[in-house]
Each structure stands twice: as structure tokens, then as C-alpha cells.
Design a protein around this motif. Structure first.
Motif, PDB file in Angstrom:
ATOM      1  N   ALA A 195       0.923  -1.269  -0.058  1.00 54.03           N
ATOM      2  CA  ALA A 195       0.008   0.117   0.254  1.00 54.03           C
ATOM      3  C   ALA A 195       0.850   1.271  -0.166  1.00 54.03           C
ATOM      4  CB  ALA A 195      -1.043   0.009   1.170  1.00 54.03           C
ATOM      5  N   ALA A 229       1.858   2.363  -4.015  1.00 53.62           N
ATOM      6  CA  ALA A 229       1.372   3.319  -4.303  1.00 53.62           C
ATOM      7  C   ALA A 229       2.342   4.566  -5.065  1.00 53.62           C
ATOM      8  CB  ALA A 229       0.647   4.222  -3.081  1.00 53.62           C
ATOM      9  N   TRP A 283      -6.975   4.875  -1.244  1.00 50.52           N
ATOM     10  CA  TRP A 283      -6.602   3.483  -1.843  1.00 50.52           C
ATOM     11  C   TRP A 283      -7.256   3.226  -2.786  1.00 50.52           C
ATOM     12  CZ3 TRP A 283      -3.384  -0.226  -1.310  1.00 50.52           C
ATOM     13  CH2 TRP A 283      -3.514  -1.657  -1.563  1.00 50.52           C
ATOM     14  N   THR A 301      -6.429   1.965  -6.765  1.00 55.42           N
ATOM     15  CA  THR A 301      -7.032   0.561  -7.177  1.00 55.42           C
ATOM     16  C   THR A 301      -7.236   0.803  -8.526  1.00 55.42           C
ATOM     17  OG1 THR A 301      -7.228  -0.167  -4.991  1.00 55.42           O
ATOM     18  CG2 THR A 301      -8.367  -1.327  -6.593  1.00 55.42           C
TER      19      THR A 301
END
Length: 109
Positions: A31, A35, A47, A51
Motif C-alpha cells: 500500500a 502507491a 486506496w 486501485t
């Protein structure tokens, strides 16, 4: 829509991140570091946005089948025009565009 160059850059950064973190990468590390690989300018804050961006990089949001169908219809029209008397070069240009659409989508004629 994501470009091929952008997809290649993100894939390269994701692979480099995975190599750097090794087999011990967990969801929290992905994450954080994933990212950065997907969005090095840190413009994506959430998030779900990351995605969606990753999904668009994997599969662009375009209707591939609809584009191929349209190319087929346009090529059919162009073939009719080419056979008509007094045709100009526009029909040939249209046939070329249809071929380029197929090539861009990775489809052979």
C-alpha cells in the motif's frame, strides 16, 4: 486513458519495488511502496483511487469489441466506395485507419 508508455513505466517501478522489498512484502508495504510506484507524484491520496488507477493501467477503459466492430463497418463502407466510379483517396485513407485501429488493439487482419 493510460498510454502504453505509462503502463511500461508503472510496471517497471512495480517490479523494482517488489525486487527491493523481496518476498517479505506485505499488504501494508505494498500500500505504501506500491502507491509510490503507481503514482510517483503522490497525487492519488486514497486506496480506492490507486486501485482504480492500477485497474486502468492493466485494462484500459475502452470497449475493444465495439472499436473492432466499428472498424469493420467503416472498412466495409470504404470497400464499397473504392469500387465505386469516381472514387477519391479518402476511401483508401479510411481503410488505412481501420487497419491502424486493429493494429493498435493487437488484432491481425
Amino acid at each position: 486513458m493510460a498510454t502504453d508508455d505509462e503502463r511500461r513505466r508503472v510496471a517497471e517501478r512495480l517490479r523494482a519495488t517488489a525486487k527491493w522489498l523481496g518476498g517479505n512484502m506485505d499488504a501494508h508495504e505494498f500500500a505504501h511502496y506500491g502507491a509510490d510506484a503507481i503514482d510517483p507524484d503522490n497525487e492519488i491520496a486514497r486506496w480506492d483511487e490507486m486501485t482504480y488507477r492500477l485497474a486502468d493501467l492493466i485494462e484500459p477503459s475502452c470497449d475493444r469489441e465495439a472499436l473492432l466492430e466499428l472498424a469493420g463497418e467503416l472498412e466495409g463502407d470504404a470497400c464499397w466506395e473504392v469500387q465505386s466510379p469516381g472514387v477519391d483517396n479518402y476511401a483508401w485513407m479510411l481503410k488505412d485507419v481501420c487497419e491502424r485501429i486493429r493494429e493498435a488493439l493487437g488484432v491481425e487482419s
